[in-house]
Structure formats: C-alpha cells, structure tokens
Enzyme design. Sequence first.
Site, PDB file in Angstrom:
ATOM      1  N   CYS A 131       0.922  -1.190  -0.093  1.00  0.00           N
ATOM      2  CA  CYS A 131       0.023   0.152  -0.100  1.00  0.00           C
ATOM      3  C   CYS A 131       0.812   1.238   0.095  1.00  0.00           C
ATOM      4  O   CYS A 131       1.868   1.242   0.663  1.00  0.00           O
ATOM      5  CB  CYS A 131      -0.903   0.011   1.185  1.00  0.00           C
ATOM      6  SG  CYS A 131      -2.075   1.458   1.611  1.00  0.00           S
ATOM      7  N   GLN A 149     -13.274  -1.259   3.310  1.00  0.00           N
ATOM      8  CA  GLN A 149     -13.923  -2.503   2.973  1.00  0.00           C
ATOM      9  C   GLN A 149     -14.452  -3.290   4.217  1.00  0.00           C
ATOM     10  O   GLN A 149     -13.767  -3.047   5.495  1.00  0.00           O
ATOM     11  CB  GLN A 149     -13.052  -3.300   2.137  1.00  0.00           C
ATOM     12  CG  GLN A 149     -12.350  -2.926   0.863  1.00  0.00           C
ATOM     13  CD  GLN A 149     -11.429  -3.736   0.089  1.00  0.00           C
ATOM     14  OE1 GLN A 149     -11.517  -4.762   0.141  1.00  0.00           O
ATOM     15  NE2 GLN A 149     -10.139  -3.066  -0.020  1.00  0.00           N
ATOM     16  N   SER A 172      -8.447  -6.370  -1.484  1.00  0.00           N
ATOM     17  CA  SER A 172      -7.172  -5.599  -1.772  1.00  0.00           C
ATOM     18  C   SER A 172      -6.112  -6.785  -1.578  1.00  0.00           C
ATOM     19  O   SER A 172      -4.968  -6.588  -2.299  1.00  0.00           O
ATOM     20  CB  SER A 172      -6.931  -4.470  -0.935  1.00  0.00           C
ATOM     21  OG  SER A 172      -7.968  -3.486  -1.315  1.00  0.00           O
ATOM     22  N   HIS A 175      -4.104  -8.325   5.103  1.00  0.00           N
ATOM     23  CA  HIS A 175      -3.451  -7.176   5.850  1.00  0.00           C
ATOM     24  C   HIS A 175      -3.389  -7.711   7.347  1.00  0.00           C
ATOM     25  O   HIS A 175      -4.038  -8.569   7.976  1.00  0.00           O
ATOM     26  CB  HIS A 175      -4.537  -6.265   6.060  1.00  0.00           C
ATOM     27  CG  HIS A 175      -5.535  -5.737   4.833  1.00  0.00           C
ATOM     28  ND1 HIS A 175      -5.111  -4.528   4.294  1.00  0.00           N
ATOM     29  CD2 HIS A 175      -6.332  -6.475   4.069  1.00  0.00           C
ATOM     30  CE1 HIS A 175      -5.917  -4.386   3.064  1.00  0.00           C
ATOM     31  NE2 HIS A 175      -6.610  -5.556   3.141  1.00  0.00           N
TER      32      HIS A 175
END
Length: 181
Positions: A131, A149, A172, A175
């Site tokens: 990111c 999200q 994405s 995380h």
Amino acid sequence: MSSQATGLPAGWEVRHSNSKNLPYYFNPSTKESKWEPPADTDSETLKHYMGQYHTANLGRDGAPNPTALDGKIRCAHLLVKHRDSRRPSSWREANITRSKDEAMEIIRAHEQRIKTGAASLGDVATTESDCSSARKRGDLGFFGKGDMQKEFEEASFALKPSEISNVVQTASGLHLIERLE
C-alpha cells in the site's frame, strides 16, 4: 459540486485519498489524477473551497478536532497483495504474480516478527507493504464506519488501541492492522 465552486477547470473534481488521508484532483473523463491543482485553476476560489470542505478534521492549530472525529478510529496496516487482489500491482511491484498462499506465507512471517517484538508493524510496513501508506509507516489516518472495505472495517473497530489484528483478507489482499487511536 460544480467546477466553478471549486475553482478547478471544467471536468476536474476534488477527491479524498484514503491511503494518504489527503485531497487530490481527479478528472473522471480522462481518468487523470494529480496531487497539485491542474493548470487554469482559480487559486483563490480553490483555497476558499478547500478551507471550507477539506479541513473539517483539523482545529485552528492544525491538530485533529476531537468533535470532528466522533466515531472515527486511526489505524495503520501492512498489506500483502497477490495475483487475485483487485489491483495486483503496487509501488513495490508493477505486476504482482504471487499466489494467495505465497502471500499468506509472507504476511505470516511478518506477523511473527511483529507479534514477538522483533519489529513494529510500522517498521515492516515501510519496506514491505504493498500500500502507498507504507511511506507513512502504514498509517491510514482517521476513518469511520463505511469508509473501508467491510472485512477491514470490522477487524479495525474490534481492536483496542495498540492491538494488532490477525491476518485479515479483503479484495485488496491480506492485511495486518494495528489500531493507533
């Protein structure tokens, strides 16, 4: 908001970057985006617009205004993308080809280093996150419900300040999230 109200040339609008927590300029018809105002911008009108609509979270001293942050939290994250991520590219790699399983191995190794205290999430995010928030140690700034999200939001709001999530999967990628405030 019409272009005249913002001072931007026709076709341009002000948008807000969630990763940098800053406004930017976007032209939907050409898909062009930039951090600096486009040529032919009426600077005075833009300055007035930005002062009115894009400083709501800051007080006179530039510090966050607590009343504007009601219900918002601040998190940092480390993102590892894979070839099935919704945008499989990043500042680190133009074309990400690793599988989701390979991405999971990578993020689990980072998780181990972070949770044992060998490194902080911010330290790891700076060099390893896919990111653009990596430049800010993964800091996404303040956000509220509905800004991220669903899976990311649920994990973030479940954390207490200074807690770090387990691996969270979104469109994405994968995380690790640290709640900062």
